[in-house]
Design a protein around this motif. Structure first.
Motif, PDB file in Angstrom:
ATOM      1  N   SER A 136     -23.392 -25.771  31.903  1.00 59.90           N
ATOM      2  CA  SER A 136     -24.743 -25.441  31.450  1.00 59.90           C
ATOM      3  C   SER A 136     -25.102 -23.967  31.676  1.00 59.90           C
ATOM      4  CB  SER A 136     -25.763 -26.315  32.186  1.00 59.90           C
ATOM      5  OG  SER A 136     -25.668 -26.097  33.588  1.00 59.90           O
ATOM      6  N   CYS A 137     -24.204 -23.203  32.274  1.00 58.73           N
ATOM      7  CA  CYS A 137     -24.446 -21.790  32.575  1.00 58.73           C
ATOM      8  C   CYS A 137     -23.947 -20.943  31.403  1.00 58.73           C
ATOM      9  CB  CYS A 137     -23.724 -21.430  33.872  1.00 58.73           C
ATOM     10  SG  CYS A 137     -23.613 -19.667  34.213  1.00 58.73           S
ATOM     11  N   VAL A 138     -24.871 -20.364  30.660  1.00 59.07           N
ATOM     12  CA  VAL A 138     -24.526 -19.611  29.456  1.00 59.07           C
ATOM     13  C   VAL A 138     -23.586 -18.449  29.761  1.00 59.07           C
ATOM     14  CG1 VAL A 138     -25.466 -18.257  27.543  1.00 59.07           C
ATOM     15  CG2 VAL A 138     -26.656 -20.301  28.304  1.00 59.07           C
ATOM     16  N   THR A 139     -23.866 -17.685  30.811  1.00 59.32           N
ATOM     17  CA  THR A 139     -22.997 -16.546  31.141  1.00 59.32           C
ATOM     18  C   THR A 139     -21.635 -17.013  31.643  1.00 59.32           C
ATOM     19  OG1 THR A 139     -24.080 -16.349  33.307  1.00 59.32           O
ATOM     20  CG2 THR A 139     -24.848 -14.881  31.574  1.00 59.32           C
ATOM     21  N   CYS A 140     -21.586 -18.157  32.340  1.00 62.82           N
ATOM     22  CA  CYS A 140     -20.300 -18.705  32.801  1.00 62.82           C
ATOM     23  C   CYS A 140     -19.413 -19.052  31.615  1.00 62.82           C
ATOM     24  CB  CYS A 140     -20.510 -19.970  33.633  1.00 62.82           C
ATOM     25  SG  CYS A 140     -21.500 -19.779  35.110  1.00 62.82           S
ATOM     26  N   VAL A 141     -20.000 -19.737  30.647  1.00 62.01           N
ATOM     27  CA  VAL A 141     -19.258 -20.140  29.458  1.00 62.01           C
ATOM     28  C   VAL A 141     -18.846 -18.908  28.654  1.00 62.01           C
ATOM     29  CG1 VAL A 141     -19.443 -21.397  27.268  1.00 62.01           C
ATOM     30  CG2 VAL A 141     -20.277 -22.443  29.385  1.00 62.01           C
ATOM     31  N   ALA A 142     -19.722 -17.920  28.578  1.00 58.74           N
ATOM     32  CA  ALA A 142     -19.427 -16.695  27.828  1.00 58.74           C
ATOM     33  C   ALA A 142     -18.273 -15.911  28.447  1.00 58.74           C
ATOM     34  CB  ALA A 142     -20.677 -15.821  27.730  1.00 58.74           C
ATOM     35  N   GLU A 143     -18.148 -15.940  29.770  1.00 57.29           N
ATOM     36  CA  GLU A 143     -17.082 -15.174  30.422  1.00 57.29           C
ATOM     37  C   GLU A 143     -15.761 -15.929  30.487  1.00 57.29           C
ATOM     38  OE1 GLU A 143     -18.211 -14.241  34.459  1.00 57.29           O
ATOM     39  OE2 GLU A 143     -17.784 -16.262  35.164  1.00 57.29           O
ATOM     40  N   MET A 144     -15.747 -17.221  30.192  1.00 58.86           N
ATOM     41  CA  MET A 144     -14.537 -18.021  30.349  1.00 58.86           C
ATOM     42  C   MET A 144     -13.347 -17.484  29.538  1.00 58.86           C
ATOM     43  SD  MET A 144     -13.506 -20.393  32.367  1.00 58.86           S
ATOM     44  CE  MET A 144     -14.831 -21.443  32.934  1.00 58.86           C
ATOM     45  N   PRO A 145     -13.523 -17.004  28.298  1.00 62.53           N
ATOM     46  CA  PRO A 145     -12.365 -16.437  27.595  1.00 62.53           C
ATOM     47  C   PRO A 145     -11.738 -15.255  28.347  1.00 62.53           C
ATOM     48  CG  PRO A 145     -14.098 -16.921  26.030  1.00 62.53           C
ATOM     49  CD  PRO A 145     -14.685 -17.118  27.408  1.00 62.53           C
ATOM     50  N   LYS A 146     -12.544 -14.454  29.032  1.00 57.17           N
ATOM     51  CA  LYS A 146     -12.010 -13.331  29.812  1.00 57.17           C
ATOM     52  C   LYS A 146     -11.292 -13.833  31.059  1.00 57.17           C
ATOM     53  CE  LYS A 146     -15.423 -10.073  28.171  1.00 57.17           C
ATOM     54  NZ  LYS A 146     -16.842  -9.926  28.213  1.00 57.17           N
ATOM     55  N   VAL A 147     -11.809 -14.892  31.669  1.00 56.31           N
ATOM     56  CA  VAL A 147     -11.159 -15.485  32.842  1.00 56.31           C
ATOM     57  C   VAL A 147      -9.790 -16.031  32.430  1.00 56.31           C
ATOM     58  CG1 VAL A 147     -11.336 -17.318  34.584  1.00 56.31           C
ATOM     59  CG2 VAL A 147     -13.360 -15.994  33.974  1.00 56.31           C
ATOM     60  N   ILE A 148      -9.733 -16.690  31.276  1.00 61.38           N
ATOM     61  CA  ILE A 148      -8.475 -17.222  30.753  1.00 61.38           C
ATOM     62  C   ILE A 148      -7.502 -16.080  30.462  1.00 61.38           C
ATOM     63  CG2 ILE A 148      -7.391 -18.409  28.792  1.00 61.38           C
ATOM     64  CD1 ILE A 148     -10.033 -20.074  28.618  1.00 61.38           C
ATOM     65  N   ALA A 149      -7.973 -15.039  29.789  1.00 58.79           N
ATOM     66  CA  ALA A 149      -7.112 -13.907  29.424  1.00 58.79           C
ATOM     67  C   ALA A 149      -6.542 -13.223  30.663  1.00 58.79           C
ATOM     68  CB  ALA A 149      -7.885 -12.908  28.576  1.00 58.79           C
ATOM     69  N   THR A 150      -7.349 -13.048  31.706  1.00 58.62           N
ATOM     70  CA  THR A 150      -6.882 -12.421  32.942  1.00 58.62           C
ATOM     71  C   THR A 150      -5.819 -13.296  33.606  1.00 58.62           C
ATOM     72  OG1 THR A 150      -9.019 -11.343  33.235  1.00 58.62           O
ATOM     73  CG2 THR A 150      -7.613 -11.495  35.184  1.00 58.62           C
ATOM     74  N   TYR A 151      -6.066 -14.601  33.629  1.00 56.25           N
ATOM     75  CA  TYR A 151      -5.080 -15.527  34.199  1.00 56.25           C
ATOM     76  C   TYR A 151      -3.759 -15.431  33.442  1.00 56.25           C
ATOM     77  CZ  TYR A 151      -2.696 -19.868  35.297  1.00 56.25           C
ATOM     78  OH  TYR A 151      -1.749 -20.787  35.664  1.00 56.25           O
ATOM     79  N   GLU A 152      -3.832 -15.502  32.116  1.00 56.35           N
ATOM     80  CA  GLU A 152      -2.609 -15.466  31.291  1.00 56.35           C
ATOM     81  C   GLU A 152      -1.843 -14.148  31.486  1.00 56.35           C
ATOM     82  OE1 GLU A 152      -1.315 -17.940  29.872  1.00 56.35           O
ATOM     83  OE2 GLU A 152      -2.920 -19.326  29.428  1.00 56.35           O
ATOM     84  N   LYS A 153      -2.588 -13.051  31.633  1.00 55.92           N
ATOM     85  CA  LYS A 153      -1.964 -11.736  31.772  1.00 55.92           C
ATOM     86  C   LYS A 153      -1.208 -11.576  33.094  1.00 55.92           C
ATOM     87  CE  LYS A 153      -3.083  -6.814  31.428  1.00 55.92           C
ATOM     88  NZ  LYS A 153      -4.144  -5.820  31.166  1.00 55.92           N
TER      89      LYS A 153
END
Length: 81
Positions: free
Chosen positions: A19-36
């Motif tokens: 339900s956290c809009v900023t949390c959901v918005a940042e998730m693609p960056k969290v995924i990208a950092t993990y993958e990198k």
């Protein structure tokens, strides 16, 4: 998982909620950092807040194919610690 599992690793512990809009918005960056950086020992654990319905968390993690561990903090003990 215990604290010993993280010894010697760089680990992002991300407290979030569906339900956290900023949390959901940042998730693609969290995924990208993990993958990198995962090949170099970097890890991520996404800890869903206690007020987040578990079914929402599971649905989000599955539909977004989150590549890291997701924990449900149903009692709030992880956040307090």
């Amino acid at each position: 998982q215990s604290a010993a599992d993280f010894k010697g690793k760089v680990t992002l512990v991300n407290f979030w909620a569906t339900s956290c809009v900023t949390c959901v918005a940042e998730m693609p960056k969290v995924i990208a950092t993990y993958e990198k950086y995962k090949a170099q020992g970097y890890d991520t654990v996404a800890v869903a807040m206690s007020y987040d319905p578990p079914a929402y968390v599971v649905n989000y993690a599955q539909t977004r194919k989150l590549p890291f561990k997701v924990a449900i903090d149903n009692t709030g003990a992880v956040a307090r610690a």
